[in-house]
Design a protein around this motif. Structure first.
Motif, PDB file in Angstrom:
ATOM      1  N   ALA A 118      38.593  49.332  31.257  1.00  0.00           N
ATOM      2  CA  ALA A 118      38.997  49.078  29.868  1.00  0.00           C
ATOM      3  C   ALA A 118      40.085  50.057  29.448  1.00  0.00           C
ATOM      4  O   ALA A 118      41.078  49.669  28.812  1.00  0.00           O
ATOM      5  N   ALA A 119      39.930  51.329  29.822  1.00  0.00           N
ATOM      6  CA  ALA A 119      40.936  52.335  29.434  1.00  0.00           C
ATOM      7  C   ALA A 119      42.282  52.022  30.082  1.00  0.00           C
ATOM      8  O   ALA A 119      43.335  52.166  29.452  1.00  0.00           O
ATOM      9  N   ALA A 120      42.234  51.576  31.337  1.00  0.00           N
ATOM     10  CA  ALA A 120      43.484  51.265  32.044  1.00  0.00           C
ATOM     11  C   ALA A 120      44.164  50.055  31.400  1.00  0.00           C
ATOM     12  O   ALA A 120      45.395  50.038  31.243  1.00  0.00           O
ATOM     13  N   LEU A 121      43.361  49.056  31.010  1.00  0.00           N
ATOM     14  CA  LEU A 121      43.951  47.869  30.370  1.00  0.00           C
ATOM     15  C   LEU A 121      44.470  48.213  28.975  1.00  0.00           C
ATOM     16  O   LEU A 121      45.535  47.744  28.569  1.00  0.00           O
ATOM     17  N   GLU A 137      36.537  40.647  40.282  1.00  0.00           N
ATOM     18  CA  GLU A 137      35.940  39.889  39.194  1.00  0.00           C
ATOM     19  C   GLU A 137      35.849  40.750  37.930  1.00  0.00           C
ATOM     20  O   GLU A 137      36.119  40.279  36.822  1.00  0.00           O
ATOM     21  N   ALA A 138      35.501  42.023  38.104  1.00  0.00           N
ATOM     22  CA  ALA A 138      35.319  42.885  36.926  1.00  0.00           C
ATOM     23  C   ALA A 138      36.635  43.031  36.158  1.00  0.00           C
ATOM     24  O   ALA A 138      36.665  42.912  34.922  1.00  0.00           O
ATOM     25  N   ILE A 139      37.719  43.260  36.863  1.00  0.00           N
ATOM     26  CA  ILE A 139      39.013  43.440  36.187  1.00  0.00           C
ATOM     27  C   ILE A 139      39.484  42.107  35.615  1.00  0.00           C
ATOM     28  O   ILE A 139      39.958  42.029  34.475  1.00  0.00           O
ATOM     29  N   ALA A 140      39.319  41.030  36.412  1.00  0.00           N
ATOM     30  CA  ALA A 140      39.764  39.707  35.945  1.00  0.00           C
ATOM     31  C   ALA A 140      39.017  39.316  34.673  1.00  0.00           C
ATOM     32  O   ALA A 140      39.621  38.815  33.710  1.00  0.00           O
ATOM     33  N   ALA A 141      37.705  39.574  34.640  1.00  0.00           N
ATOM     34  CA  ALA A 141      36.893  39.170  33.487  1.00  0.00           C
ATOM     35  C   ALA A 141      37.317  39.938  32.241  1.00  0.00           C
ATOM     36  O   ALA A 141      37.502  39.360  31.162  1.00  0.00           O
ATOM     37  N   LEU A 142      37.492  41.231  32.383  1.00  0.00           N
ATOM     38  CA  LEU A 142      37.864  42.041  31.230  1.00  0.00           C
ATOM     39  C   LEU A 142      39.257  41.659  30.724  1.00  0.00           C
ATOM     40  O   LEU A 142      39.502  41.579  29.512  1.00  0.00           O
ATOM     41  N   ALA A 143      40.163  41.407  31.657  1.00  0.00           N
ATOM     42  CA  ALA A 143      41.521  41.020  31.262  1.00  0.00           C
ATOM     43  C   ALA A 143      41.479  39.665  30.539  1.00  0.00           C
ATOM     44  O   ALA A 143      42.146  39.467  29.509  1.00  0.00           O
ATOM     45  N   ARG A 144      40.665  38.730  31.066  1.00  0.00           N
ATOM     46  CA  ARG A 144      40.512  37.392  30.471  1.00  0.00           C
ATOM     47  C   ARG A 144      40.018  37.510  29.029  1.00  0.00           C
ATOM     48  O   ARG A 144      40.596  36.924  28.115  1.00  0.00           O
ATOM     49  N   GLU A 145      38.956  38.298  28.859  1.00  0.00           N
ATOM     50  CA  GLU A 145      38.385  38.499  27.523  1.00  0.00           C
ATOM     51  C   GLU A 145      39.426  38.965  26.524  1.00  0.00           C
ATOM     52  O   GLU A 145      39.372  38.647  25.346  1.00  0.00           O
ATOM     53  N   ARG A 146      40.355  39.774  26.999  1.00  0.00           N
ATOM     54  CA  ARG A 146      41.366  40.354  26.107  1.00  0.00           C
ATOM     55  C   ARG A 146      42.667  39.563  26.119  1.00  0.00           C
ATOM     56  O   ARG A 146      43.674  40.052  25.607  1.00  0.00           O
ATOM     57  N   MET A 187      42.625  40.226  53.639  1.00  0.00           N
ATOM     58  CA  MET A 187      43.162  38.881  53.397  1.00  0.00           C
ATOM     59  C   MET A 187      42.287  38.129  52.396  1.00  0.00           C
ATOM     60  O   MET A 187      42.788  37.465  51.483  1.00  0.00           O
ATOM     61  N   ARG A 188      40.968  38.266  52.546  1.00  0.00           N
ATOM     62  CA  ARG A 188      40.060  37.605  51.594  1.00  0.00           C
ATOM     63  C   ARG A 188      40.283  38.148  50.178  1.00  0.00           C
ATOM     64  O   ARG A 188      40.223  37.410  49.194  1.00  0.00           O
ATOM     65  N   ALA A 189      40.523  39.443  50.096  1.00  0.00           N
ATOM     66  CA  ALA A 189      40.741  40.054  48.767  1.00  0.00           C
ATOM     67  C   ALA A 189      42.025  39.508  48.134  1.00  0.00           C
ATOM     68  O   ALA A 189      42.039  39.157  46.948  1.00  0.00           O
ATOM     69  N   VAL A 190      43.081  39.413  48.924  1.00  0.00           N
ATOM     70  CA  VAL A 190      44.343  38.894  48.384  1.00  0.00           C
ATOM     71  C   VAL A 190      44.148  37.461  47.894  1.00  0.00           C
ATOM     72  O   VAL A 190      44.578  37.093  46.780  1.00  0.00           O
ATOM     73  N   GLU A 191      43.457  36.670  48.692  1.00  0.00           N
ATOM     74  CA  GLU A 191      43.199  35.270  48.308  1.00  0.00           C
ATOM     75  C   GLU A 191      42.435  35.199  46.995  1.00  0.00           C
ATOM     76  O   GLU A 191      42.767  34.408  46.100  1.00  0.00           O
ATOM     77  N   ALA A 192      41.393  36.029  46.904  1.00  0.00           N
ATOM     78  CA  ALA A 192      40.554  36.014  45.703  1.00  0.00           C
ATOM     79  C   ALA A 192      41.358  36.454  44.478  1.00  0.00           C
ATOM     80  O   ALA A 192      41.192  35.908  43.379  1.00  0.00           O
ATOM     81  N   ILE A 193      42.238  37.401  44.648  1.00  0.00           N
ATOM     82  CA  ILE A 193      43.054  37.881  43.512  1.00  0.00           C
ATOM     83  C   ILE A 193      44.030  36.787  43.067  1.00  0.00           C
ATOM     84  O   ILE A 193      44.196  36.521  41.873  1.00  0.00           O
ATOM     85  N   LEU A 194      44.646  36.125  44.061  1.00  0.00           N
ATOM     86  CA  LEU A 194      45.620  35.085  43.714  1.00  0.00           C
ATOM     87  C   LEU A 194      44.957  33.917  42.980  1.00  0.00           C
ATOM     88  O   LEU A 194      45.617  33.187  42.235  1.00  0.00           O
ATOM     89  N   ALA A 195      43.647  33.779  43.164  1.00  0.00           N
ATOM     90  CA  ALA A 195      42.937  32.679  42.492  1.00  0.00           C
ATOM     91  C   ALA A 195      42.558  33.022  41.051  1.00  0.00           C
ATOM     92  O   ALA A 195      42.001  32.191  40.339  1.00  0.00           O
ATOM     93  N   GLN A 196      42.830  34.257  40.635  1.00  0.00           N
ATOM     94  CA  GLN A 196      42.452  34.682  39.275  1.00  0.00           C
ATOM     95  C   GLN A 196      43.682  34.637  38.358  1.00  0.00           C
ATOM     96  O   GLN A 196      44.584  35.461  38.503  1.00  0.00           O
ATOM     97  N   PRO A 197      43.690  33.724  37.380  1.00  0.00           N
ATOM     98  CA  PRO A 197      44.874  33.636  36.510  1.00  0.00           C
ATOM     99  C   PRO A 197      45.107  34.901  35.673  1.00  0.00           C
ATOM    100  O   PRO A 197      46.233  35.143  35.229  1.00  0.00           O
ATOM    101  N   SER A 198      44.068  35.714  35.456  1.00  0.00           N
ATOM    102  CA  SER A 198      44.280  36.910  34.617  1.00  0.00           C
ATOM    103  C   SER A 198      44.715  38.132  35.431  1.00  0.00           C
ATOM    104  O   SER A 198      44.791  39.231  34.905  1.00  0.00           O
ATOM    105  N   LEU A 199      44.987  37.924  36.729  1.00  0.00           N
ATOM    106  CA  LEU A 199      45.468  39.032  37.562  1.00  0.00           C
ATOM    107  C   LEU A 199      46.857  38.715  38.096  1.00  0.00           C
ATOM    108  O   LEU A 199      47.115  37.592  38.520  1.00  0.00           O
ATOM    109  N   LYS A 200      47.720  39.718  38.082  1.00  0.00           N
ATOM    110  CA  LYS A 200      49.028  39.555  38.733  1.00  0.00           C
ATOM    111  C   LYS A 200      49.084  40.543  39.881  1.00  0.00           C
ATOM    112  O   LYS A 200      49.026  41.767  39.659  1.00  0.00           O
TER     113      LYS A 200
END
Ligand code: LLP
Length: 437
Positions: A118-121, A137-146, A187-200
């Motif tokens: 939260a502090a970083a966001l 998921e934790a970062i994506a969820a918090l970013a989504r909420e905001r 590779m799995r991590a990169v894939e999972a991140i790319l699937a999250q619209p709230s992460l760049k």
């Protein structure tokens, strides 16, 4: 040139540091006392900028602020155009308070708390460096909420051995940090991140360890990571824009140390990156590096007052000083070695090899073993070189010792950048519950 090779003195024969009489400073401010040489810090920062300019690449050094994290140091590195690496809300807040541009702050750590995220966001940091699947998921969820898009990178584990102390190696497969390249986790991590619209996803990061002297682990890590960049493009159609090559560049503590300069490591790694890019038609990524120790380590000097001197015939001589593992736990943790001199007579010939002990109540409280010094006497001022990194930063109140003062020195001027802790401050968070009467 190693700092202890020069040992400039004034008319009184006292060691000068940053143009200041170290013995006079020790008298005025008390010991243990840390001095930080501003010019050395600035010069170390500039060397990174010059290197990137000379290589003609879009590169930036991020100061790994865990090495020494105080307002003044953040201010200096920001003035020199560096970004910073932080690993906690405490470091983040200090960096922001010093005026660091949030976009130049990278937030690391293998287990970021919800509060950290939260502090970083809130701050809008340049990147949150994702270290584990849960964090995606934790970062994506918090970013989504905001309704924010969080800029993130992925920390990878290139599977190299940095041949440094086991506690400060980080790039091997058996490390708590990052996602393995070899086991497919990255590779799995990169894939999972790319699937999250709230992460760049802005890039990849690795850091192979600290106080590294060799060239090969850096070359190998860069090579493996570039293979991964290509694999990401080929399998996911995504182009990695930035690579953070980490830090860990070794520095001098004792005569035997022969580190390769940080800038040489960088030139070599950029070469590796370029070769891959030319061969596989990839654009050269933006480059980040994360030096900590190589910016502040040799800029620091620790001053102590000698107390007892115990000669144990046929065994060793203990020279005890008024600090110890509470202000510098590096011997206790990594069997660290140092060079030292007596600041009140730095050019007296060394005639003994001694063990410098602290004043804490345990035998492991050693500052350094087997250091050559003239015969030491009660009241001498002992100077330990290369004291700028991971000493004040790791200081504690063990034995209820006060954390030391730190002065910034430059051109014969000295000013506190951290005051010595007071006994009131040591007790300020203690409470006596009612039932204790
Ligand atoms: N980047 C990351 C992600 C790191 O974890 C570190 C250091 C660095 C950069 C900077 O490494 P440096 O350039 O300062 O070597 N307390 C130990 C060192 C621990 C290093 C932790 N990470 C010591 O006193 O030797």
């Amino acid at each position: 040139m190693k700092v202890w090779e020069q040992k400039p003195v004034n008319d009184e024969g006292h060691l000068l540091f940053g143009g200041c009489d170290t013995v006079a400073l020790a008298k005025q401010h008390g010991t243990p006392l840390y001095l930080m040489d501003e010019d050395r810090i600035r010069e170390a920062c500039r060397a990174f900028r010059r290197t990137f300019a000379a290589l003609g690449v879009d590169g930036m050094a991020l100061y790994a602020s865990k090495a020494f994290s105080t307002l003044a140091i953040y201010r200096i590195v920001a003035q020199e155009g560096l970004g910073v690496d932080v690993v906690s809300e405490g470091e983040l807040r200090t960096a922001l308070a010093a005026g660091t541009n949030p976009a130049d702050i990278y937030f690391h750590g293998n287990n970021k708390t919800e509060d950290d995220i939260a502090a970083a966001l809130d701050a809008g940091v340049g990147s949150l460096v994702i270290d584990a699947f849960e964090e995606i998921e934790a970062i994506a969820a918090l970013a989504r909420e905001r309704s924010q898009i969080a800029r993130v990178s992925v920390r990878v584990k290139p599977g190299v051995e940095a041949h440094t102390h086991e506690y400060i190696t980080t790039g091997s497969d058996d490390s708590k940090f990052g996602f393995g390249l070899a086991d497919g986790c990255a590779m799995r991590a990169v894939e999972a991140i790319l699937a999250q619209p709230s992460l760049k996803l802005i890039g990849l990061h690795y850091h192979i360890g600290s106080q590294v002297f060799e060239r090969e682990p850096y070359a190998l890590a860069a090579d493996r990571t570039m293979h991964f960049v290509r694999a990401i493009r080929d399998t996911l159609g995504f182009e990695i824009e930035e690579i953070n090559l980490g830090g860990g560049f070794g520095i001098h503590y004792v005569d035997a140390d022969a580190p390769i300069e940080a800038v040489k490591h960088i030139q070599m790694m950029v070469e590796v990156l370029r070769t891959h890019c030319d061969k596989y038609g990839l654009p050269l990524p933006r480059i980040k590096v994360e030096p900590g120790r190589s910016i502040v380590g040799e800029a620091g000097l620790a001053l102590y007052t000698v107390g007892t001197v115990k000669e144990l015939p046929g065994i060793r001589t203990y020279v005890s000083v008024d600090g110890g593992m509470a202000d510098n736990p590096r011997y206790a943790l990594y069997q660290a070695e140092y060079s030292a001199c007596l600041a009140n007579r730095p050019h007296d010939a060394n005639e003994t090899t001694v063990t410098v002990a602290g004043r804490c109540c345990e035998s492991g409280d050693i500052l350094t073993k087997n250091v050559a010094l003239p015969a030491c006497r009660r009241g001498d001022t002992l100077a330990i070189f290369t004291a700028g990194a991971y000493q004040y930063a790791m200081a504690s109140n063990y034995n209820r010792l006060r954390r030391p003062a730190v002065l910034l020195v430059r051109n014969g001027q000295a000013a506190p950048i951290v005051e010595r802790e007071s006994y009131e401050q040591i007790m300020q968070n203690d409470r006596l519950p009612d039932w204790l009467g």
